[in-house]
Design a protein around this motif. Structure first.
Motif, mmCIF file in Angstrom:
data_model
loop_
_atom_site.group_PDB
_atom_site.id
_atom_site.type_symbol
_atom_site.label_atom_id
_atom_site.label_comp_id
_atom_site.label_asym_id
_atom_site.label_seq_id
_atom_site.Cartn_x
_atom_site.Cartn_y
_atom_site.Cartn_z
ATOM 1 N N GLY A 129 -7.436 -7.549 6.469
ATOM 2 C CA GLY A 129 -7.232 -7.939 5.074
ATOM 3 C C GLY A 129 -6.864 -6.777 4.170
ATOM 4 O O GLY A 129 -7.216 -6.761 2.981
ATOM 5 N N PHE A 130 -6.150 -5.799 4.716
ATOM 6 C CA PHE A 130 -5.770 -4.614 3.946
ATOM 7 C C PHE A 130 -4.826 -4.985 2.803
ATOM 8 O O PHE A 130 -3.910 -5.793 2.969
ATOM 9 N N ASP A 131 -5.085 -4.365 1.641
ATOM 10 C CA ASP A 131 -4.245 -4.605 0.465
ATOM 11 C C ASP A 131 -3.306 -3.409 0.273
ATOM 12 O O ASP A 131 -3.747 -2.308 -0.072
ATOM 13 N N THR A 132 -2.006 -3.626 0.504
ATOM 14 C CA THR A 132 -1.068 -2.500 0.428
ATOM 15 C C THR A 132 -0.827 -2.069 -1.021
ATOM 16 O O THR A 132 -0.377 -0.944 -1.257
ATOM 17 N N GLU A 133 -1.096 -2.927 -1.974
ATOM 18 C CA GLU A 133 -0.902 -2.551 -3.389
ATOM 19 C C GLU A 133 -1.938 -1.529 -3.822
ATOM 20 O O GLU A 133 -1.617 -0.539 -4.472
ATOM 21 N N THR A 134 -3.188 -1.782 -3.447
ATOM 22 C CA THR A 134 -4.270 -0.867 -3.864
ATOM 23 C C THR A 134 -4.634 0.109 -2.752
ATOM 24 O O THR A 134 -5.463 0.994 -2.951
ATOM 25 N N CYS A 135 -4.018 -0.036 -1.571
ATOM 26 C CA CYS A 135 -4.312 0.803 -0.404
ATOM 27 C C CYS A 135 -5.811 0.751 -0.092
ATOM 28 O O CYS A 135 -6.453 1.794 0.074
ATOM 29 N N ARG B 58 13.143 -10.752 13.856
ATOM 30 C CA ARG B 58 12.177 -9.985 14.663
ATOM 31 C C ARG B 58 11.625 -8.779 13.899
ATOM 32 O O ARG B 58 10.586 -8.247 14.242
ATOM 33 N N TYR B 59 12.356 -8.342 12.851
ATOM 34 C CA TYR B 59 11.876 -7.203 12.057
ATOM 35 C C TYR B 59 10.802 -7.617 11.051
ATOM 36 O O TYR B 59 10.157 -6.779 10.452
ATOM 37 N N GLU B 60 10.682 -8.919 10.854
ATOM 38 C CA GLU B 60 9.743 -9.449 9.861
ATOM 39 C C GLU B 60 8.329 -9.410 10.441
ATOM 40 O O GLU B 60 8.017 -10.155 11.351
ATOM 41 N N LEU B 61 7.471 -8.540 9.898
ATOM 42 C CA LEU B 61 6.138 -8.394 10.483
ATOM 43 C C LEU B 61 5.033 -9.000 9.626
ATOM 44 O O LEU B 61 3.862 -8.953 9.984
ATOM 45 N N GLY B 62 5.400 -9.543 8.480
ATOM 46 C CA GLY B 62 4.413 -10.273 7.684
ATOM 47 C C GLY B 62 3.573 -9.441 6.734
ATOM 48 O O GLY B 62 2.619 -9.942 6.152
ATOM 49 N N VAL B 63 3.903 -8.151 6.604
ATOM 50 C CA VAL B 63 3.254 -7.320 5.585
ATOM 51 C C VAL B 63 4.363 -7.009 4.569
ATOM 52 O O VAL B 63 5.292 -6.258 4.881
ATOM 53 N N GLY B 64 4.279 -7.626 3.389
ATOM 54 C CA GLY B 64 5.372 -7.590 2.418
ATOM 55 C C GLY B 64 5.981 -6.229 2.163
ATOM 56 O O GLY B 64 7.204 -6.050 2.281
ATOM 57 N N ARG B 65 5.132 -5.264 1.834
ATOM 58 C CA ARG B 65 5.638 -3.926 1.499
ATOM 59 C C ARG B 65 6.331 -3.275 2.697
ATOM 60 O O ARG B 65 7.330 -2.571 2.560
ATOM 61 N N MET B 66 5.770 -3.504 3.864
ATOM 62 C CA MET B 66 6.364 -2.921 5.075
ATOM 63 C C MET B 66 7.726 -3.571 5.356
ATOM 64 O O MET B 66 8.713 -2.877 5.634
ATOM 65 N N ASP B 67 7.788 -4.875 5.240
ATOM 66 C CA ASP B 67 9.052 -5.581 5.487
ATOM 67 C C ASP B 67 10.125 -5.155 4.478
ATOM 68 O O ASP B 67 11.287 -4.950 4.845
ATOM 69 N N ASP B 68 9.726 -5.017 3.204
ATOM 70 C CA ASP B 68 10.685 -4.572 2.180
ATOM 71 C C ASP B 68 11.234 -3.190 2.522
ATOM 72 O O ASP B 68 12.437 -2.928 2.426
ATOM 73 N N THR B 69 10.323 -2.303 2.916
ATOM 74 C CA THR B 69 10.741 -0.935 3.262
ATOM 75 C C THR B 69 11.675 -0.953 4.470
ATOM 76 O O THR B 69 12.661 -0.207 4.519
ATOM 77 N N HIS B 70 11.375 -1.801 5.434
ATOM 78 C CA HIS B 70 12.238 -1.888 6.619
ATOM 79 C C HIS B 70 13.613 -2.474 6.279
ATOM 80 O O HIS B 70 14.619 -2.087 6.875
ATOM 81 N N ARG B 71 13.632 -3.378 5.303
ATOM 82 C CA ARG B 71 14.930 -3.893 4.829
ATOM 83 C C ARG B 71 15.740 -2.749 4.213
ATOM 84 O O ARG B 71 16.946 -2.638 4.436
ATOM 85 N N GLU B 72 15.073 -1.925 3.427
ATOM 86 C CA GLU B 72 15.752 -0.775 2.819
ATOM 87 C C GLU B 72 16.237 0.192 3.906
ATOM 88 O O GLU B 72 17.311 0.772 3.793
ATOM 89 N N PHE B 73 15.423 0.347 4.949
ATOM 90 C CA PHE B 73 15.816 1.210 6.063
ATOM 91 C C PHE B 73 17.148 0.730 6.639
ATOM 92 O O PHE B 73 18.063 1.520 6.865
ATOM 93 N N VAL B 74 17.241 -0.572 6.869
ATOM 94 C CA VAL B 74 18.467 -1.155 7.440
ATOM 95 C C VAL B 74 19.650 -0.927 6.478
ATOM 96 O O VAL B 74 20.752 -0.565 6.914
ATOM 97 N N ASP B 75 19.421 -1.106 5.180
ATOM 98 C CA ASP B 75 20.497 -0.885 4.192
ATOM 99 C C ASP B 75 20.977 0.570 4.213
ATOM 100 O O ASP B 75 22.180 0.841 4.216
ATOM 101 N N HIS B 76 20.008 1.494 4.209
ATOM 102 C CA HIS B 76 20.371 2.916 4.256
ATOM 103 C C HIS B 76 21.120 3.238 5.544
ATOM 104 O O HIS B 76 22.092 3.986 5.547
#
Ligand SMILES: [Fe+2]
Ligand SMILES: [Fe+2]
Length: 154
Positions: A123-129, A6-24
């Motif tokens: 179609g936002f690009d999180t790499e180039t913002c 349910r935490y997987e929202l399909g925006v790679g960078r956001m999901d990665d950050t949320h995974r780190e949140f859970v780890d922290h």
């Protein structure tokens, strides 16, 4: 706190950050009294960067302000508690950790989910913002179709 689909929202960078949140979060929840402040501090620093990343995306796409305001509210509490923990009041820190689990569930389900949906939609690009040329960033009323995820837009 366990990572869940349910935490997987399909925006790679956001999901990665949320995974780190859970780890922290888990490192902090399991921290010994000696390491509690150190883990709290690391968690706080990560949360500042986590919220800042989403805030930058919201500014770049003209997303409604309520999500940013919610981040500010949480950071203000964390800053205050961080100071108390530094002074030796771990109890308050532990209480906040308990509160942050349901807060995170609710925030991901509502505000972050709405932001992720919107970012994918335009179609936002999180790499180039950046938004692809010619794509509209928010509707004329300043509101996002489907709501921005805050209680007022429900
Ligand atoms: Fe988030
Ligand atoms: Fe957020």
């Amino acid at each position: 706190m366990e990572w869940a689909e349910r935490y997987e929202l399909g925006v790679g960078r956001m999901d990665d950050t949320h995974r780190e949140f859970v780890d922290h979060y888990n490192a902090l929840a399991a921290a010994t009294p000696e390491r509690f402040f150190e883990c709290f501090d690391a968690f706080y620093a990560h949360t500042v960067a986590h919220f800042d990343q989403e805030d930058r995306w919201m500014v770049a796409t003209n997303f409604p302000e309520c999500h940013h305001a919610e981040h500010e509210r949480v950071l203000a509490v964390m800053r205050e508690v961080r100071q108390r923990v530094e002074q030796g009041d771990a109890f308050l820190g532990r209480r906040l950790v308990e509160e942050l689990h349901p807060w995170f569930d609710q925030h991901v389900d509502t505000m972050d989910a709405a932001l992720a949906y919107y970012l994918k939609e335009i179609g936002f690009d999180t790499e180039t913002c950046s938004v692809p040329a010619g794509r509209k960033t928010a509707c004329d009323s300043g509101h996002v179709e489907g709501g921005c995820g805050c209680a007022l837009s429900a």
